[in-house]
Write a protein that holds these residues in place. Sequence first.
Motif, PDB file in Angstrom:
ATOM      1  N   THR A 193       7.561  58.338 -63.013  1.00 21.97           N
ATOM      2  CA  THR A 193       7.692  57.328 -62.387  1.00 21.97           C
ATOM      3  C   THR A 193       8.976  56.886 -63.240  1.00 21.97           C
ATOM      4  OG1 THR A 193       6.893  56.305 -64.299  1.00 21.97           O
ATOM      5  CG2 THR A 193       5.607  56.440 -62.917  1.00 21.97           C
ATOM      6  N   GLY A 194       9.717  56.050 -63.195  1.00 24.45           N
ATOM      7  CA  GLY A 194      10.830  55.031 -63.744  1.00 24.45           C
ATOM      8  C   GLY A 194      10.843  54.971 -65.120  1.00 24.45           C
TER       9      GLY A 194
ATOM     10  N   ASP B 166       2.846  54.120 -53.935  1.00 23.12           N
ATOM     11  CA  ASP B 166       3.197  52.942 -54.407  1.00 23.12           C
ATOM     12  C   ASP B 166       4.682  54.193 -54.885  1.00 23.12           C
ATOM     13  OD1 ASP B 166       1.285  51.377 -53.495  1.00 23.12           O
ATOM     14  OD2 ASP B 166       1.146  51.075 -55.380  1.00 23.12           O
ATOM     15  N   GLN B 167       4.188  55.176 -56.044  1.00 24.84           N
ATOM     16  CA  GLN B 167       5.442  55.916 -56.316  1.00 24.84           C
ATOM     17  C   GLN B 167       6.151  56.582 -55.863  1.00 24.84           C
ATOM     18  OE1 GLN B 167       7.012  55.018 -59.236  1.00 24.84           O
ATOM     19  NE2 GLN B 167       8.383  56.704 -58.820  1.00 24.84           N
TER      20      GLN B 167
ATOM     21  N   GLU C 293       6.254  56.072 -52.345  1.00 28.13           N
ATOM     22  CA  GLU C 293       7.270  55.465 -51.636  1.00 28.13           C
ATOM     23  C   GLU C 293       8.461  54.745 -51.950  1.00 28.13           C
ATOM     24  OE1 GLU C 293       4.478  51.987 -50.291  1.00 28.13           O
ATOM     25  OE2 GLU C 293       3.905  52.523 -48.328  1.00 28.13           O
ATOM     26  N   LYS C 294       8.284  54.619 -52.918  1.00 26.56           N
ATOM     27  CA  LYS C 294       9.731  54.026 -54.313  1.00 26.56           C
ATOM     28  C   LYS C 294      10.557  55.417 -54.762  1.00 26.56           C
ATOM     29  CE  LYS C 294       7.876  51.061 -57.552  1.00 26.56           C
ATOM     30  NZ  LYS C 294       7.419  51.336 -58.738  1.00 26.56           N
ATOM     31  N   MET C 295      10.287  56.956 -53.616  1.00 24.45           N
ATOM     32  CA  MET C 295      11.054  58.160 -53.776  1.00 24.45           C
ATOM     33  C   MET C 295      10.965  58.032 -52.427  1.00 24.45           C
ATOM     34  SD  MET C 295       8.583  59.635 -56.303  1.00 24.45           S
ATOM     35  CE  MET C 295       9.024  61.848 -56.311  1.00 24.45           C
TER      36      MET C 295
END
Length: 108
Positions: free
Chosen positions: A36-37, A77-78, A80-82
């Motif tokens: 994650t970020g 969710d992670q 999707e962020k990628m």
Amino acid sequence: DRNMLYTTLQDFISDPSVEPFFKTDKLVKNEAEIITGEGEVLRPDRLLLDGQKVTVIDFKTGKPSGVHHRQVRKYADQLEKMGYEIDGTYLLYMTANPKCVKVNETQI
């Protein structure tokens, strides 16, 4: 008993609701690390990739829990962020009576 476990697993992966997760032409990634970020390492049990679409699968033992739903949604969710499109999120419970649970955002 080893034979009983083998038979149970064979029956489970042959179930029509589960079979597509194991007999697939999609790219399969088992325990792929997602960072994650914030630097947290996430490790979903199985990802099925078809271009930018991904199906997230996590195997569990024991009783179903809201914690499991939140965990698999966190993976989705992670992803999707990628930039991936989530094709589905699933929990596969490997118990005496195995079952497949589709996880929706509204179940969290």
